[in-house]
Design a protein around this motif. Structure first.
Motif, PDB file in Angstrom:
ATOM      1  N   THR A 122       0.714  -1.111   0.143  1.00  0.00           N
ATOM      2  CA  THR A 122       0.048   0.082   0.406  1.00  0.00           C
ATOM      3  C   THR A 122       1.320   1.905   0.140  1.00  0.00           C
ATOM      4  O   THR A 122       0.708   2.378  -1.136  1.00  0.00           O
ATOM      5  CB  THR A 122      -0.864  -0.073   0.956  1.00  0.00           C
ATOM      6  OG1 THR A 122      -1.781  -1.184   1.458  1.00  0.00           O
ATOM      7  CG2 THR A 122      -1.748   1.213   1.495  1.00  0.00           C
ATOM      8  N   ALA A 123       1.770   0.976   0.816  1.00  0.00           N
ATOM      9  CA  ALA A 123       2.953   2.507   0.485  1.00  0.00           C
ATOM     10  C   ALA A 123       3.643   2.344  -0.752  1.00  0.00           C
ATOM     11  O   ALA A 123       3.667   3.707  -0.493  1.00  0.00           O
ATOM     12  CB  ALA A 123       3.959   2.425   1.780  1.00  0.00           C
ATOM     13  N   SER A 124       3.578   1.373  -1.471  1.00  0.00           N
ATOM     14  CA  SER A 124       4.357   1.551  -2.712  1.00  0.00           C
ATOM     15  C   SER A 124       3.352   2.589  -3.429  1.00  0.00           C
ATOM     16  O   SER A 124       4.515   3.131  -4.190  1.00  0.00           O
ATOM     17  CB  SER A 124       5.242   0.484  -3.418  1.00  0.00           C
ATOM     18  OG  SER A 124       3.689  -0.487  -3.097  1.00  0.00           O
ATOM     19  N   ILE A 125       2.096   1.689  -3.372  1.00  0.00           N
ATOM     20  CA  ILE A 125       1.101   2.814  -4.319  1.00  0.00           C
ATOM     21  C   ILE A 125       0.742   3.944  -3.695  1.00  0.00           C
ATOM     22  O   ILE A 125       1.294   4.603  -4.693  1.00  0.00           O
ATOM     23  CB  ILE A 125       0.070   1.911  -4.047  1.00  0.00           C
ATOM     24  CG1 ILE A 125      -0.126   0.392  -4.829  1.00  0.00           C
ATOM     25  CG2 ILE A 125      -1.145   2.679  -5.258  1.00  0.00           C
ATOM     26  CD1 ILE A 125      -1.166  -0.755  -3.961  1.00  0.00           C
ATOM     27  N   ALA A 126       0.679   4.063  -2.409  1.00  0.00           N
ATOM     28  CA  ALA A 126       0.744   5.582  -2.096  1.00  0.00           C
ATOM     29  C   ALA A 126       1.843   6.503  -2.698  1.00  0.00           C
ATOM     30  O   ALA A 126       1.945   8.411  -2.733  1.00  0.00           O
ATOM     31  CB  ALA A 126       0.734   5.970  -0.614  1.00  0.00           C
ATOM     32  N   PRO A 181      -3.603  14.561  -9.880  1.00  0.00           N
ATOM     33  CA  PRO A 181      -4.098  13.729  -9.995  1.00  0.00           C
ATOM     34  C   PRO A 181      -4.188  12.197  -8.863  1.00  0.00           C
ATOM     35  O   PRO A 181      -4.437  11.006  -8.932  1.00  0.00           O
ATOM     36  CB  PRO A 181      -3.973  12.716 -11.368  1.00  0.00           C
ATOM     37  CG  PRO A 181      -2.454  12.953 -11.468  1.00  0.00           C
ATOM     38  CD  PRO A 181      -2.473  15.277 -10.481  1.00  0.00           C
ATOM     39  N   GLY A 182      -3.070  12.673  -7.792  1.00  0.00           N
ATOM     40  CA  GLY A 182      -2.661  11.635  -6.848  1.00  0.00           C
ATOM     41  C   GLY A 182      -3.771  10.889  -6.294  1.00  0.00           C
ATOM     42  O   GLY A 182      -3.627   9.569  -6.005  1.00  0.00           O
ATOM     43  N   LEU A 183      -5.018  11.599  -5.743  1.00  0.00           N
ATOM     44  CA  LEU A 183      -5.669  10.533  -5.015  1.00  0.00           C
ATOM     45  C   LEU A 183      -6.524   9.771  -5.829  1.00  0.00           C
ATOM     46  O   LEU A 183      -6.508   8.773  -5.173  1.00  0.00           O
ATOM     47  CB  LEU A 183      -6.316  12.076  -4.388  1.00  0.00           C
ATOM     48  CG  LEU A 183      -7.694  11.402  -3.141  1.00  0.00           C
ATOM     49  CD1 LEU A 183      -7.071  10.398  -2.311  1.00  0.00           C
ATOM     50  CD2 LEU A 183      -9.058  12.446  -2.709  1.00  0.00           C
ATOM     51  N   ASP A 184      -6.699  10.269  -7.411  1.00  0.00           N
ATOM     52  CA  ASP A 184      -7.835   9.588  -8.200  1.00  0.00           C
ATOM     53  C   ASP A 184      -7.139   8.505  -7.948  1.00  0.00           C
ATOM     54  O   ASP A 184      -7.364   7.080  -8.739  1.00  0.00           O
ATOM     55  CB  ASP A 184      -7.785  10.176  -8.977  1.00  0.00           C
ATOM     56  CG  ASP A 184      -8.648   9.611 -10.547  1.00  0.00           C
ATOM     57  OD1 ASP A 184      -9.967   8.935 -10.076  1.00  0.00           O
ATOM     58  OD2 ASP A 184      -7.921   8.979 -11.298  1.00  0.00           O
ATOM     59  N   ILE A 185      -5.727   8.526  -8.600  1.00  0.00           N
ATOM     60  CA  ILE A 185      -4.288   6.998  -8.978  1.00  0.00           C
ATOM     61  C   ILE A 185      -4.561   5.969  -7.187  1.00  0.00           C
ATOM     62  O   ILE A 185      -4.408   5.389  -7.621  1.00  0.00           O
ATOM     63  CB  ILE A 185      -3.067   7.453  -9.338  1.00  0.00           C
ATOM     64  CG1 ILE A 185      -3.230   9.040 -10.544  1.00  0.00           C
ATOM     65  CG2 ILE A 185      -2.124   6.539  -9.390  1.00  0.00           C
ATOM     66  CD1 ILE A 185      -1.888   9.656 -10.588  1.00  0.00           C
ATOM     67  N   LEU A 186      -4.545   6.779  -6.708  1.00  0.00           N
ATOM     68  CA  LEU A 186      -4.248   5.839  -5.541  1.00  0.00           C
ATOM     69  C   LEU A 186      -5.506   4.781  -5.543  1.00  0.00           C
ATOM     70  O   LEU A 186      -5.515   3.627  -4.886  1.00  0.00           O
ATOM     71  CB  LEU A 186      -4.028   6.977  -4.203  1.00  0.00           C
ATOM     72  CG  LEU A 186      -4.260   6.227  -3.025  1.00  0.00           C
ATOM     73  CD1 LEU A 186      -3.057   5.247  -2.484  1.00  0.00           C
ATOM     74  CD2 LEU A 186      -4.245   7.479  -1.734  1.00  0.00           C
ATOM     75  N   LEU A 246      -0.171   3.219 -14.328  1.00  0.00           N
ATOM     76  CA  LEU A 246      -0.825   4.651 -13.024  1.00  0.00           C
ATOM     77  C   LEU A 246      -2.436   4.315 -13.476  1.00  0.00           C
ATOM     78  O   LEU A 246      -3.352   4.349 -12.749  1.00  0.00           O
ATOM     79  CB  LEU A 246      -0.385   5.809 -13.304  1.00  0.00           C
ATOM     80  CG  LEU A 246       0.362   5.929 -13.123  1.00  0.00           C
ATOM     81  CD1 LEU A 246       0.824   7.343 -13.974  1.00  0.00           C
ATOM     82  CD2 LEU A 246       1.407   6.116 -11.706  1.00  0.00           C
ATOM     83  N   GLY A 247      -3.058   3.048 -14.047  1.00  0.00           N
ATOM     84  CA  GLY A 247      -4.446   2.164 -14.231  1.00  0.00           C
ATOM     85  C   GLY A 247      -5.430   3.332 -15.395  1.00  0.00           C
ATOM     86  O   GLY A 247      -6.545   3.006 -15.790  1.00  0.00           O
ATOM     87  N   TYR A 248      -4.632   4.303 -16.179  1.00  0.00           N
ATOM     88  CA  TYR A 248      -5.326   4.956 -17.137  1.00  0.00           C
ATOM     89  C   TYR A 248      -5.694   3.775 -18.465  1.00  0.00           C
ATOM     90  O   TYR A 248      -6.323   3.971 -18.861  1.00  0.00           O
ATOM     91  CB  TYR A 248      -4.515   6.007 -17.510  1.00  0.00           C
ATOM     92  CG  TYR A 248      -4.763   7.016 -16.551  1.00  0.00           C
ATOM     93  CD1 TYR A 248      -5.880   7.963 -15.394  1.00  0.00           C
ATOM     94  CD2 TYR A 248      -3.361   7.655 -16.029  1.00  0.00           C
ATOM     95  CE1 TYR A 248      -5.770   8.357 -15.029  1.00  0.00           C
ATOM     96  CE2 TYR A 248      -3.456   8.219 -14.598  1.00  0.00           C
ATOM     97  CZ  TYR A 248      -4.759   9.080 -13.902  1.00  0.00           C
ATOM     98  OH  TYR A 248      -3.892  10.083 -13.255  1.00  0.00           O
ATOM     99  N   LEU A 249      -4.480   2.706 -18.568  1.00  0.00           N
ATOM    100  CA  LEU A 249      -5.016   2.596 -20.436  1.00  0.00           C
ATOM    101  C   LEU A 249      -4.074   0.915 -19.522  1.00  0.00           C
ATOM    102  O   LEU A 249      -4.220   0.391 -18.579  1.00  0.00           O
ATOM    103  CB  LEU A 249      -3.442   2.865 -21.401  1.00  0.00           C
ATOM    104  CG  LEU A 249      -3.476   4.215 -21.763  1.00  0.00           C
ATOM    105  CD1 LEU A 249      -2.223   4.111 -23.063  1.00  0.00           C
ATOM    106  CD2 LEU A 249      -4.540   4.399 -22.339  1.00  0.00           C
ATOM    107  N   ARG A 250      -5.333  -0.210 -20.438  1.00  0.00           N
ATOM    108  CA  ARG A 250      -5.156  -1.382 -20.187  1.00  0.00           C
ATOM    109  C   ARG A 250      -4.410  -1.731 -21.480  1.00  0.00           C
ATOM    110  O   ARG A 250      -4.069  -1.492 -22.565  1.00  0.00           O
ATOM    111  CB  ARG A 250      -6.984  -1.624 -20.534  1.00  0.00           C
ATOM    112  CG  ARG A 250      -7.376  -1.320 -18.466  1.00  0.00           C
ATOM    113  CD  ARG A 250      -9.006  -1.931 -18.958  1.00  0.00           C
ATOM    114  NE  ARG A 250     -10.226  -1.203 -17.996  1.00  0.00           N
ATOM    115  CZ  ARG A 250     -10.416  -0.256 -18.093  1.00  0.00           C
ATOM    116  NH1 ARG A 250     -10.440   0.494 -19.151  1.00  0.00           N
ATOM    117  NH2 ARG A 250     -11.214  -0.430 -16.476  1.00  0.00           N
TER     118      ARG A 250
END
Length: 619
Positions: free
Chosen positions: A427-431, A462-467, A615-619
């Protein structure tokens, strides 16, 4: 075999068929072995070969129009070849299906003169409707003569397709029953009676507004800009999250900002991608107008410019399954409309940090080259030690930010470790990645504000949305997992409040502040974002009416003291601005951006695509 062929041919001639080369070409295999099914398939292949060039040309023309001014004549020819091949496959399937239906009708109740015509309209009517929508959505604003020419092309294609599909169905009827129905004596009148009303829908479907080049904004009397404005855009922060974290003391500075100014709840449709949402917010224009739908675009072999996925109402998407296409990042080279920082930059120097579709930062016709622009590619370049390529304006700013980032990165890490202590390693690495993105963007915005001439500063976080998106994507069941995610989100909001929202209160009365918060990819139909505005004359602690994404740009322009345009569908609310100076009269347009001086792609595109995927924006 020869006798049967001559008999069928004699009946066809007696009933008025085989009058031209095309009819003879399609119907000459009626007596060939294989039965009705093979006859229909052979005739469908021939009809597809004849209709595909015209249909493919119309689709290619619509794609070029939807992507103007980015595509040139060579691109148009390549697209014509691609879409003609796609049209051939579509027509083959539709003609074969209509032929099978006509054969079933004839088998059940005998051959009738209307069967072939009805089968042809089954193919042509929906296809013409598709062409009408396609051209209407992609057409530029054009004189009536050009519009009528496009309409005539769509109608001609529909009529041709109806005729060819009718001949295919006739081949199937004759091959199955041996009967040759009389020729319908009013085919043209019936076809026009059905297809013309569909074609007239061309004038009803709302059109996009692409432009062939840069268009300057309308003129207006610009008042001297006395105060500065800071616009902070936070992705992933929804209205429900603020009261949920208030008892824990995580939003004190944000609530203080609410108390100093007006608060407007913001609605948005769920399921939209951040690139689309924020480009709509910052331009005040619909997706059909600004041209940015997602984080990625499609690059077709042989076509110099990436295509927006929506440009051809599914045609480009279909090519993804037929060609070795590749995904490239969506860029500002495909954004037709000016964003808020570009509007403000036409009046006084402005700065912008980290927004979607802001690359290339230099070399777009019609853009003001004054002020500063830090595109969304600067941080990835700093992290990978990449070479600067139109990532920033002015170019020399890149080396300064690179030096600052190298010195501040250990400090950013210490701040993160202090605020996110106790989180599990994963979780820390994602944050951490989200934290680094926002910390860099905010630090760069503060650096640019050291220039006293900057009158409008815009920063996207955009960090909170990415998290939230990455935590949800990797979520596991269990109470402990939910508590860890909640802890990470609370820690992040607490940091935003302490490091960023606290700085808003430090801006004196000569500053206006706007906070734009969007729920991000976690939004549902019930989720709200908000806009908070602190400025001269704005009523403190005022709660205004709900607004939508299209209303944000006019609201920010009012705070900036700049006019909205009559092209914008949204409006700035009057509530909470009763004591503020009256807004300038709206102007006709803020104009259009032109094409990039250099290619709209970069050698860094593959790495940027991989980053967007991570970052989860593209698949």
């Amino acid at each position: 075999m020869t006798e049967r062929y001559e008999e069928v041919r004699r009946k066809l001639v007696e009933r008025g068929y085989l009058q031209g080369r095309i009819e003879r070409f399609l119907l000459r295999d009626l007596a060939a072995p294989g039965g009705a099914a093979r006859t229909v398939l052979r005739a469908s292949a021939k009809a597809a070969l004849l209709g595909a060039p015209l249909l493919g040309g119309l689709v290619a023309a619509s794609t070029v129009a939807a992507n103007r001014p980015l595509l040139g004549p060579r691109d148009a020819v390549v697209l014509w070849v691609y879409f003609a091949a796609l049209a051939a496959a579509v027509l083959f399937g539709l003609d074969a299906g209509a032929g099978a239906i006509a054969v079933a009708w004839a088998r059940r109740r005998g051959a009738r003169p209307s069967d072939a015509l009805r089968a042809g309209l089954l193919v042509a009517a929906p296809l013409l409707l598709y062409l009408v929508i396609l051209q209407a959505r992609g057409r530029p604003r054009a004189p009536l003569g050009v519009t009528l020419l496009l309409l005539a092309g769509a109608l001609a294609a529909g009529a041709l397709v109806a005729w060819l599909a009718g001949l295919v169905s006739l081949a199937g009827i004759v091959g199955r029953t041996g009967e040759v129905p009389d020729r319908n004596r009013r085919p043209v009148a019936i076809v026009l009676l059905v297809l013309v009303p569909i074609a007239l829908a061309f004038f009803v479907v709302p059109a996009a507004s692409p432009s062939a080049g840069a268009i300057p904004p309308s003129t207006w009397s610009a008042a001297r800009v006395e105060r500065s404005t800071l616009v902070v855009c936070v992705d992933g922060l929804d209205g429900a999250l603020v009261p949920a974290l208030t008892p824990a003391g995580a939003t004190e500075n944000l609530l203080a900002t609410f108390a100093r100014g007006a608060l407007f709840p913001k609605h948005r449709d769920p399921g939209l991608e951040p690139a689309e949402v924020w480009t709509t917010i910052t331009t005040g224009m619909r997706v059909e107008d600004h041209g940015i739908r997602g984080a990625g675009a499609t690059r077709l072999p042989g076509v110099a410019t990436p295509l927006a996925m929506h440009a051809s109402t599914g045609a480009v998407a279909a090519l993804r399954f037929l060609l070795p296409v590749r995904t490239v990042p969506a860029t500002g080279a495909g954004r037709r409309m000016r964003a808020l920082w570009e509007m403000a930059g036409l009046v006084a120097p402005s700065s912008s940090v980290n927004f979607w579709a802001s690359w290339p930062a230099r070399g777009i016709a019609g853009d003001a080259e004054s002020g500063y622009l830090v595109s969304d590619r600067v941080l990835p370049k700093l992290l990978s030690d990449g070479r600067e390529d139109r990532d920033i304006r002015p170019e020399g700013l890149f080396l300064r930010l690179k030096s600052d980032f190298a010195g501040k990165r250990p400090e950013i890490r210490r701040e993160f470790d202090l605020r996110f202590a106790g989180l599990p390693e994963r979780t820390a690495s994602i944050a951490w990645e989200s934290f680094l993105i926002d910390a860099f963007a905010w630090g760069a915005a503060q650096t640019l504000l050291e220039d006293q001439s900057v009158r409008a500063s815009f920063v996207y976080l955009p960090g909170l949305d990415i998290l939230r998106g990455r935590l949800a994507a990797g979520a596991t069941t269990g109470e402990a997992s939910g508590l860890v995610e909640a802890q990470a989100i609370e820690a992040y909001v607490r940091w935003l409040d302490a490091a960023i929202f606290s700085r808003l209160a430090e801006r004196g009365p000569d500053w206006a502040v706007v906070v734009v918060a969007d729920p991000g990819r976690s939004a549902t139909r019930e989720t709200e974002g908000f806009v908070a505005a602190v400025s001269t004359g704005v009523s403190p602690a005022c709660v205004g009416p709900p607004i939508g994404d299209l209303d944000v740009a006019p609201l920010v322009l009012r705070v900036l003291g700049l006019p909205a345009s009559r092209e914008m569908r949204g409006r700035a609310p009057a509530r909470c601005f009763e004591s503020a100076p009256p807004p300038p009269p709206p102007i006709a347009t803020w104009g259009r951006r032109g094409s990039a001086a250099e290619a709209g792609t970069s050698d860094y595109d593959p790495e940027m695509v991989e980053r967007l995927k991570s970052l989860g924006y593209l698949r």
